[in-house]
Write an enzyme that holds these catalytic residues in place. Sequence first.
Site, PDB file in Angstrom:
ATOM      1  N   GLU A  52       0.631  -0.876   0.220  1.00 51.61           N
ATOM      2  CA  GLU A  52       0.258   0.096  -0.281  1.00 51.61           C
ATOM      3  C   GLU A  52       0.851   1.180  -0.172  1.00 51.61           C
ATOM      4  OE1 GLU A  52      -2.690   0.895  -0.585  1.00 51.61           O
ATOM      5  OE2 GLU A  52      -4.274   0.693   0.788  1.00 51.61           O
TER       6      GLU A  52
ATOM      7  N   THR B  25      -4.484  12.521  -3.863  1.00 48.16           N
ATOM      8  CA  THR B  25      -4.119  12.167  -2.423  1.00 48.16           C
ATOM      9  C   THR B  25      -3.919  12.910  -1.123  1.00 48.16           C
ATOM     10  OG1 THR B  25      -4.463   9.613  -2.955  1.00 48.16           O
ATOM     11  CG2 THR B  25      -4.014   9.993  -0.246  1.00 48.16           C
TER      12      THR B  25
END
Lengths: 307, 307
Positions: free
Chosen positions: B128, B181
């Site tokens: 991730e 993000t």
Amino acid sequence: MDSIKIFSPATVANVSCGFDVLGFCLDSVGDEMVIKKTSSKGITISKIEGYDLPLETKKNVAGVAGLAILEAANVNFGFDVEIYKHIKPGSGVGSSSASASGVVYAINELLGKPFNKTQLTAFAMKGEAVASGNEHADNIAPGLFGGFTLVKSLEPLEILELPTPTDLYATIVHPQIEVKTSEARAILPKHIQFKDGITQWANVGSLVHGLHTSDYDLISRSLQDVIVEPHRKQLIPQFDVAKASAMQSGALGVGISGSGPSIFALSKGETTANQVAEAFENVYKNTTIDFKVYVSKINPNGIKTLS
Amino acid sequence: MDSIKIFSPATVANVSCGFDVLGFCLDSVGDEMVIKKTSSKGITISKIEGYDLPLETKKNVAGVAGLAILEAANVNFGFDVEIYKHIKPGSGVGSSSASASGVVYAINELLGKPFNKTQLTAFAMKGEAVASGNEHADNIAPGLFGGFTLVKSLEPLEILELPTPTDLYATIVHPQIEVKTSEARAILPKHIQFKDGITQWANVGSLVHGLHTSDYDLISRSLQDVIVEPHRKQLIPQFDVAKASAMQSGALGVGISGSGPSIFALSKGETTANQVAEAFENVYKNTTIDFKVYVSKINPNGIKTLS
């Protein structure tokens, strides 16, 4: 029934991560109150034993709370209140709250229970405001509901009853110094670090989960306060030493009760709770500070009728 | 067993009040992956269908996650990965996390399950980090554990499995715009108001209690985010309108999924969830924004083996 005698227990608010929202109810320490119906309207306080508190209705938390429920009930009679106080005012275990909650519980019983516990909480908060300057429910809720409570919100007032693991005990040490609520409040910041907020709400969620699953280890790991304790502990002499000593004696967690100066510990089982009491004693007996220590099962029922 | 085909579902992180800690797993949308044992060491990615993502092992989240579990397993063989991607990258429902979680789940199965789910979470977090720049577990945990999860802490890594009320459904709308993000992160403050923190942890505690007691009304009242949503909603066109419309259609609560742009709603029952889907559609069909809407039961099991 025209008269009732009740036991209104001490309570712990601001349970570690649950500042302003989480509280629990004690069993072994509390006030007794006798409430009698009178033909005259209003509330009289005819006797207060134990501590020197105002008898004048509007200056007494029980008086003001009593007036609040009376006004809502709209009856043409009143009540007289006798208070046998065992919880020292200013100790941090809900002394004023016990008086406020006790009187509304008792009057509600004498009226035939027209109000639910949330309504009683709202009445008692009116009384609590006399002592603390603003309405809050974190000591009142555990007294009226028993066990662990979560004050979800004040407007609208919503109290949640959380499950209480059966083997959970509290140990309280009350170092008999004065911590002014105003000072304890002024020491808190208006803003907190976002990352600390995240830690705190992760711990609140975990603690609630731990209470539901009776997972004592998780309860222990969740009893962390990264926000308030670092500021307020300086107001309580020997806090760090007492906390470390209690943890070494097997406590699940240790924190400041309410705004102090009392310190609470939670333990699994009475034996450990007694060891923690000894640990607290050993810390404070070597100081010049007077102190009291007591052990209590978490009280699942809250205020109770004695006769 | 030398080969496995799995389904790795989409997930919702940052569930309203539970920013950074609460997530849940979806059922109806996810990636498929085929993982095969190879005689050569390491991880190869031989095929990615659906979206254009790097095949180079160290640049691919599944590749890096696979290397992490391989290193811990210390075996003298490797794995090849085929990814059939249905979750659009950047949609806010854990696309990269599904790849990372999927590969570690699959390899663990092929190795005979030497690792527990928390260990798998730690491996997947390595992957991730390739996509998001830092290790976080809020999408990985619900994928690997299923249902609702609470990331209690990252160090040490501790994931709690919360109960999932059986009649809880999610509706997701994905307005197909790009929310970076980095931008979603930069928009968040470093500090928050103390009083907002209290509101947030009261709601996290209430939500956990509501999940334990299957109290849908309480879940609804707890799905409030006073901290992150006010900042991030401006990144999502029509957020307020979509939210209001979903609530009017009976949703229990609406929030930003992950860091957006997807919006999730939770509802009691599939009928309501479908009405909420229609409400979302009606909002976005009147815009120039492409969008997708889907309804999913909360998936209590997480990633599953297909063959």
